[in-house]
Design a protein around this motif. Structure first.
Motif, PDB file in Angstrom:
ATOM      1  N   CYS A  63       1.911  -1.940  42.334  1.00  0.00           N
ATOM      2  CA  CYS A  63       1.837  -0.835  41.371  1.00  0.00           C
ATOM      3  C   CYS A  63       0.993  -1.215  40.158  1.00  0.00           C
ATOM      4  O   CYS A  63       0.235  -0.392  39.646  1.00  0.00           O
ATOM      5  N   LEU A  64       1.117  -2.451  39.724  1.00  0.00           N
ATOM      6  CA  LEU A  64       0.317  -2.925  38.598  1.00  0.00           C
ATOM      7  C   LEU A  64      -1.161  -2.923  38.966  1.00  0.00           C
ATOM      8  O   LEU A  64      -2.009  -2.467  38.193  1.00  0.00           O
ATOM      9  N   LYS A  65      -1.467  -3.402  40.168  1.00  0.00           N
ATOM     10  CA  LYS A  65      -2.862  -3.455  40.610  1.00  0.00           C
ATOM     11  C   LYS A  65      -3.452  -2.056  40.739  1.00  0.00           C
ATOM     12  O   LYS A  65      -4.614  -1.831  40.404  1.00  0.00           O
ATOM     13  N   LYS A  66      -2.659  -1.090  41.206  1.00  0.00           N
ATOM     14  CA  LYS A  66      -3.133   0.287  41.363  1.00  0.00           C
ATOM     15  C   LYS A  66      -3.146   1.063  40.044  1.00  0.00           C
ATOM     16  O   LYS A  66      -3.716   2.144  39.973  1.00  0.00           O
ATOM     17  N   GLY A  67      -2.491   0.524  39.013  1.00  0.00           N
ATOM     18  CA  GLY A  67      -2.493   1.190  37.720  1.00  0.00           C
ATOM     19  C   GLY A  67      -1.353   2.174  37.524  1.00  0.00           C
ATOM     20  O   GLY A  67      -1.375   2.967  36.574  1.00  0.00           O
ATOM     21  N   TYR A  68      -0.357   2.135  38.397  1.00  0.00           N
ATOM     22  CA  TYR A  68       0.779   3.053  38.268  1.00  0.00           C
ATOM     23  C   TYR A  68       1.733   2.622  37.157  1.00  0.00           C
ATOM     24  O   TYR A  68       2.457   3.437  36.606  1.00  0.00           O
ATOM     25  N   ILE A  69       1.755   1.329  36.868  1.00  0.00           N
ATOM     26  CA  ILE A  69       2.564   0.812  35.770  1.00  0.00           C
ATOM     27  C   ILE A  69       1.675  -0.065  34.898  1.00  0.00           C
ATOM     28  O   ILE A  69       0.664  -0.594  35.355  1.00  0.00           O
ATOM     29  N   SER A  70       2.075  -0.236  33.666  1.00  0.00           N
ATOM     30  CA  SER A  70       1.280  -1.050  32.736  1.00  0.00           C
ATOM     31  C   SER A  70       1.718  -2.513  32.825  1.00  0.00           C
ATOM     32  O   SER A  70       2.766  -2.840  33.396  1.00  0.00           O
ATOM     33  N   ASP A  71       0.921  -3.391  32.212  1.00  0.00           N
ATOM     34  CA  ASP A  71       1.285  -4.812  32.156  1.00  0.00           C
ATOM     35  C   ASP A  71       2.614  -4.985  31.446  1.00  0.00           C
ATOM     36  O   ASP A  71       3.450  -5.788  31.861  1.00  0.00           O
ATOM     37  N   ASP A  72       2.793  -4.233  30.379  1.00  0.00           N
ATOM     38  CA  ASP A  72       4.018  -4.322  29.600  1.00  0.00           C
ATOM     39  C   ASP A  72       5.240  -3.960  30.451  1.00  0.00           C
ATOM     40  O   ASP A  72       6.260  -4.662  30.436  1.00  0.00           O
ATOM     41  N   GLU A  73       5.135  -2.870  31.196  1.00  0.00           N
ATOM     42  CA  GLU A  73       6.241  -2.454  32.075  1.00  0.00           C
ATOM     43  C   GLU A  73       6.517  -3.518  33.138  1.00  0.00           C
ATOM     44  O   GLU A  73       7.667  -3.798  33.468  1.00  0.00           O
ATOM     45  N   PHE A  74       5.454  -4.092  33.655  1.00  0.00           N
ATOM     46  CA  PHE A  74       5.600  -5.120  34.700  1.00  0.00           C
ATOM     47  C   PHE A  74       6.376  -6.320  34.165  1.00  0.00           C
ATOM     48  O   PHE A  74       7.320  -6.802  34.802  1.00  0.00           O
ATOM     49  N   TYR A  75       6.009  -6.808  32.977  1.00  0.00           N
ATOM     50  CA  TYR A  75       6.668  -7.990  32.427  1.00  0.00           C
ATOM     51  C   TYR A  75       8.055  -7.686  31.891  1.00  0.00           C
ATOM     52  O   TYR A  75       8.922  -8.545  31.922  1.00  0.00           O
ATOM     53  N   ARG A  76       8.286  -6.460  31.428  1.00  0.00           N
ATOM     54  CA  ARG A  76       9.632  -6.086  30.984  1.00  0.00           C
ATOM     55  C   ARG A  76      10.605  -6.026  32.158  1.00  0.00           C
ATOM     56  O   ARG A  76      11.791  -6.287  32.006  1.00  0.00           O
ATOM     57  N   ALA A  77      10.099  -5.660  33.337  1.00  0.00           N
ATOM     58  CA  ALA A  77      10.963  -5.550  34.514  1.00  0.00           C
ATOM     59  C   ALA A  77      11.431  -6.930  34.972  1.00  0.00           C
ATOM     60  O   ALA A  77      12.412  -7.043  35.683  1.00  0.00           O
ATOM     61  N   GLY A  78      10.729  -7.944  34.594  1.00  0.00           N
ATOM     62  CA  GLY A  78      11.127  -9.314  34.948  1.00  0.00           C
ATOM     63  C   GLY A  78      10.300  -9.841  36.095  1.00  0.00           C
ATOM     64  O   GLY A  78       9.690  -9.095  36.854  1.00  0.00           O
ATOM     65  N   LEU A  79      10.243 -11.144  36.155  1.00  0.00           N
ATOM     66  CA  LEU A  79       9.479 -11.798  37.199  1.00  0.00           C
ATOM     67  C   LEU A  79      10.381 -12.047  38.368  1.00  0.00           C
ATOM     68  O   LEU A  79      10.175 -12.114  39.450  1.00  0.00           O
TER      69      LEU A  79
END
Length: 79
Positions: A63-79
């Protein structure tokens, strides 16, 4: 007189056939656009759901690669 009348009818038939083909193409294009929009909305919804589930890291990366979510959302969701 009969020759030009036959030519006129033939031209009218060609115009009707071309018009029908154009309409069919236009309807097909609109249907494909609606389908693509529906699939896009479904993908975005799945990406939003992946933010809530820690086990879906691969989905979040996609989703991050496709642009559906932002970097911020990705890192907030946790690794």
């Amino acid at each position: 007189m009969e020759g030009w009348l036959k030519a006129l009818i033939a031209c009218a038939c060609v115009v009707v056939i071309i018009g029908g083909g154009y309409m069919a193409f236009d309807i097909k294009q609109m249907k494909e656009q609606r389908t693509a929009a529906t699939e896009e909305a479904a993908a975005q919804s799945e990406c939003r759901q992946s933010l809530l589930n820690k086990d879906m890291r691969a989905m979040r990366e996609y989703c991050l690669k496709k642009g559906y979510i932002s970097d911020d959302e990705f890192y907030r969701a946790g690794l």
